[in-house]
Design an enzyme around this catalytic site. Structure first.
Site, mmCIF file in Angstrom:
data_model
loop_
_atom_site.group_PDB
_atom_site.id
_atom_site.type_symbol
_atom_site.label_atom_id
_atom_site.label_comp_id
_atom_site.label_asym_id
_atom_site.label_seq_id
_atom_site.Cartn_x
_atom_site.Cartn_y
_atom_site.Cartn_z
ATOM 1 N N LYS A 143 -53.658 60.445 10.140
ATOM 2 C CA LYS A 143 -53.541 58.989 9.999
ATOM 3 C C LYS A 143 -54.510 58.204 10.884
ATOM 4 O O LYS A 143 -54.958 57.121 10.505
ATOM 5 C CB LYS A 143 -52.107 58.545 10.283
ATOM 6 N N ASP A 198 -46.961 51.431 5.515
ATOM 7 C CA ASP A 198 -45.710 51.630 6.252
ATOM 8 C C ASP A 198 -45.062 50.293 6.616
ATOM 9 O O ASP A 198 -43.830 50.191 6.656
ATOM 10 C CB ASP A 198 -45.957 52.441 7.525
#
Length: 285
Positions: free
Chosen positions: A71, A108
């Site tokens: 990420k 997210d």
């Protein structure tokens, strides 16, 4: 699954990646929408992530999701990074543009916000300080979501203060005060809180339980981003006190929506049928 020359391809890159429920999630939506598409697990070692991402347009992929440990690394590989992902310092979604360039996004924040809105629609960001347990990548996304929602005070509780201080420095805005606190203050900082969110792995299967004396008002929602198990020790304790509780499954499901729509071009929803499909997989590793 029938893959032809017209099939739109996407997947999830991670190391390891076999545990991911994302193929089941996106497979459900592909079936539901009747889309000619496929979503596959892509196990990619950390040292190969740049080559793998650069290969996406060459192999005809529309993009991919990213999970641990990619990420942060992908942030420096993509050709374009949306401002929100840059602010958080992590990406979980790659969109391949028509010209073959890579756009990095973070969904997210969307996932957390939609899960909270759906589970506790009456919660208001003005109801009191938000307590965040943890200071990792998930905490950064939650802090960004809460500052954008209008929460004016956030208290980050973490064992390593230096890490929490970096999160506060990077994400504090003019309208939100962020303070950091050691784990020894986890009980006292809950006074008058309007929300508590666990972003650590404590309570997850295979990890120690999150042992925390709850002191926040019984009207304050308690959120655990862990979804294996769905009912963690923290949520059980909060439910017994009368606090509204929110597990992490909805965040997982909602964060997938923008990626699916970006790759496959069809709007999707989180339904009870989808939840039941994913829950049925949680009993197996």
């Amino acid at each position: 699954m029938n893959i032809a020359g017209t099939t739109r391809l996407a997947g999830i890159m991670g190391w390891p990646v076999a545990h991911s429920r994302s193929p089941v999630l996106h497979g459900f939506w592909l079936d539901e929408t009747g889309t000619d598409g496929a979503y596959v697990p892509l196990p990619v070692r950390p040292e190969h992530i740049e080559q793998a991402l650069r290969a996406l347009p060459i192999l005809g992929f529309r993009g991919c999701n990213l999970t641990i440990p990619h990420k942060q690394t992908a942030l420096h590989i993509a050709d374009r990074v949306e401002p929100l992902a840059r602010r958080i310092g992590a990406v979980n979604t790659i969109i391949v543009a028509p010209d073959g360039t890579l756009e990095a996004r973070n969904t997210d924040v969307f996932g957390f916000r939609e899960n909270l809105r759906e589970a506790v629609p009456d919660w208001r960001p003005t109801e009191g300080p938000a307590i965040i347990l943890g200071a990792g990548g998930s905490a950064r996304a939650v802090v960004a979501a809460l500052t954008d929602a209008g929460v004016t005070e956030i208290r980050i509780v973490n064992r390593t203060l230096a890490r929490a201080e970096i999160v506060a420095r990077d994400l504090e805005t003019a309208g939100t005060q962020i303070t950091v606190h050691p784990w020894s203050e986890a009980r006292n900082v809950q006074r008058h809180a309007g929300l508590l969110v666990n972003t650590t792995s404590l309570g997850m299967i295979g990890e120690p339980p999150l042992a925390l004396d709850l002191l926040l008002p019984p009207t304050a929602p308690v959120v655990d981003i862990v979804y294996v198990p769905l009912e963690t020790h923290l949520l059980t304790a909060a439910r017994r006190r009368g606090n509204p509780v929110v597990n992490g499954l909805g965040m997982l499901l909602h964060q997938g929506r923008p990626g699916f729509e970006g790759w496959f071009g069809a709007p999707v929803r989180v339904t009870s049928e989808l939840r039941a499909t994913i829950i049925a997989t949680l009993a197996s590793p």
